[in-house]
Design a protein around this motif. Structure first.
Motif, mmCIF file in Angstrom:
data_model
loop_
_atom_site.group_PDB
_atom_site.id
_atom_site.type_symbol
_atom_site.label_atom_id
_atom_site.label_comp_id
_atom_site.label_asym_id
_atom_site.label_seq_id
_atom_site.Cartn_x
_atom_site.Cartn_y
_atom_site.Cartn_z
ATOM 1 N N ILE A 1 0.839 -1.202 0.000
ATOM 2 C CA ILE A 1 0.000 0.000 0.000
ATOM 3 C C ILE A 1 0.874 1.253 0.000
ATOM 4 C CG2 ILE A 1 -1.678 1.314 1.362
ATOM 5 C CD1 ILE A 1 -2.695 -1.483 2.364
ATOM 6 N N MET A 2 1.900 1.259 0.853
ATOM 7 C CA MET A 2 2.756 2.438 0.954
ATOM 8 C C MET A 2 3.597 2.653 -0.305
ATOM 9 S SD MET A 2 1.842 3.974 3.558
ATOM 10 C CE MET A 2 3.044 5.278 3.494
ATOM 11 N N MET A 3 3.934 1.571 -1.005
ATOM 12 C CA MET A 3 4.657 1.740 -2.270
ATOM 13 C C MET A 3 3.809 2.537 -3.250
ATOM 14 S SD MET A 3 6.585 -1.905 -2.827
ATOM 15 C CE MET A 3 7.336 -1.507 -4.385
ATOM 16 N N PHE A 4 2.518 2.243 -3.315
ATOM 17 C CA PHE A 4 1.628 2.994 -4.205
ATOM 18 C C PHE A 4 1.462 4.434 -3.727
ATOM 19 C CE2 PHE A 4 0.384 -1.251 -5.633
ATOM 20 C CZ PHE A 4 0.312 -1.032 -7.003
ATOM 21 N N VAL A 5 1.318 4.622 -2.412
ATOM 22 C CA VAL A 5 1.160 5.974 -1.861
ATOM 23 C C VAL A 5 2.392 6.810 -2.169
ATOM 24 C CG1 VAL A 5 1.005 7.286 0.297
ATOM 25 C CG2 VAL A 5 -0.448 5.281 -0.041
ATOM 26 N N TRP A 6 3.577 6.261 -1.908
ATOM 27 C CA TRP A 6 4.807 7.013 -2.141
ATOM 28 C C TRP A 6 5.097 7.185 -3.628
ATOM 29 C CZ3 TRP A 6 7.402 3.741 2.140
ATOM 30 C CH2 TRP A 6 7.190 4.348 3.382
ATOM 31 N N ALA A 7 4.680 6.249 -4.464
ATOM 32 C CA ALA A 7 4.949 6.350 -5.909
ATOM 33 C C ALA A 7 4.048 7.371 -6.586
ATOM 34 C CB ALA A 7 4.797 4.990 -6.568
ATOM 35 N N PHE A 8 2.792 7.441 -6.185
ATOM 36 C CA PHE A 8 1.836 8.271 -6.922
ATOM 37 C C PHE A 8 1.270 9.423 -6.114
ATOM 38 C CE2 PHE A 8 1.662 3.968 -8.779
ATOM 39 C CZ PHE A 8 2.200 4.289 -10.013
ATOM 40 N N GLY A 9 1.679 9.576 -4.854
ATOM 41 C CA GLY A 9 1.225 10.694 -4.044
ATOM 42 C C GLY A 9 2.131 11.897 -4.211
ATOM 43 N N GLU A 10 1.853 12.913 -3.420
ATOM 44 C CA GLU A 10 2.702 14.097 -3.414
ATOM 45 C C GLU A 10 3.962 13.808 -2.616
ATOM 46 O OE1 GLU A 10 2.084 17.030 -4.964
ATOM 47 O OE2 GLU A 10 0.359 16.001 -5.855
ATOM 48 N N GLY A 11 5.047 14.445 -2.975
ATOM 49 C CA GLY A 11 6.264 14.258 -2.203
ATOM 50 C C GLY A 11 7.512 14.446 -3.031
ATOM 51 N N ASN A 12 8.601 13.972 -2.497
ATOM 52 C CA ASN A 12 9.910 14.108 -3.105
ATOM 53 C C ASN A 12 9.960 13.339 -4.431
ATOM 54 O OD1 ASN A 12 12.712 13.661 -3.727
ATOM 55 N ND2 ASN A 12 13.168 14.302 -1.639
ATOM 56 N N PRO A 13 10.346 13.987 -5.526
ATOM 57 C CA PRO A 13 10.399 13.302 -6.823
ATOM 58 C C PRO A 13 11.357 12.115 -6.848
ATOM 59 C CG PRO A 13 10.838 15.656 -7.089
ATOM 60 C CD PRO A 13 10.711 15.396 -5.632
ATOM 61 N N THR A 14 12.439 12.187 -6.085
ATOM 62 C CA THR A 14 13.377 11.072 -6.029
ATOM 63 C C THR A 14 12.719 9.850 -5.400
ATOM 64 O OG1 THR A 14 15.201 12.631 -5.845
ATOM 65 C CG2 THR A 14 15.648 10.358 -5.199
ATOM 66 N N LYS A 15 11.988 10.062 -4.308
ATOM 67 C CA LYS A 15 11.297 8.971 -3.635
ATOM 68 C C LYS A 15 10.207 8.399 -4.549
ATOM 69 C CE LYS A 15 9.818 9.803 0.579
ATOM 70 N NZ LYS A 15 8.961 10.088 1.750
ATOM 71 N N LYS A 16 9.484 9.276 -5.248
ATOM 72 C CA LYS A 16 8.436 8.829 -6.165
ATOM 73 C C LYS A 16 9.022 7.947 -7.264
ATOM 74 C CE LYS A 16 5.272 11.709 -7.389
ATOM 75 N NZ LYS A 16 4.442 12.839 -7.799
#
Length: 97
Positions: A48-63
């Protein structure tokens, strides 16, 4: 220019993929990496968190990192599915002969 330097891609560029006026994403701290690693250890929550971090707002490197991780996971699942189908087909063909 030594052997390791490439010429600038366009005028005003320093040749290393960064323009002086270009915005730079913030560095991900060790604390953030530790927290992300801890979350990735927890089953189900990690997906779940992989999807949140990949497609949510945040650091482009982390995304980008988590988008790449999801692509690798999809590739591995596809390989497992193909191998599973081959094994099932082989087992079924030997049981009917």
């Amino acid at each position: 220019m030594d052997n390791y330097q490439q010429p600038p891609a366009h005028p005003g560029s320093n040749g290393y993929g960064h323009n002086p006026g270009q915005e730079v994403s913030p560095v991900i701290s060790v604390k953030e990496w530790m927290l992300m690693t801890l979350v990735m250890i927890i089953p189900i929550v990690n997906i779940i968190m992989m999807f949140v971090w990949a497609f949510g707002e945040g650091n482009p490197t982390k995304k980008n990192y988590f988008k790449a991780s999801l692509l690798w996971a999809a590739i591995i699942i596809a390989i497992y599915a193909v191998v599973f189908i081959i094994v099932i087909a082989a087992a079924a063909s030997t049981s009917f002969s």
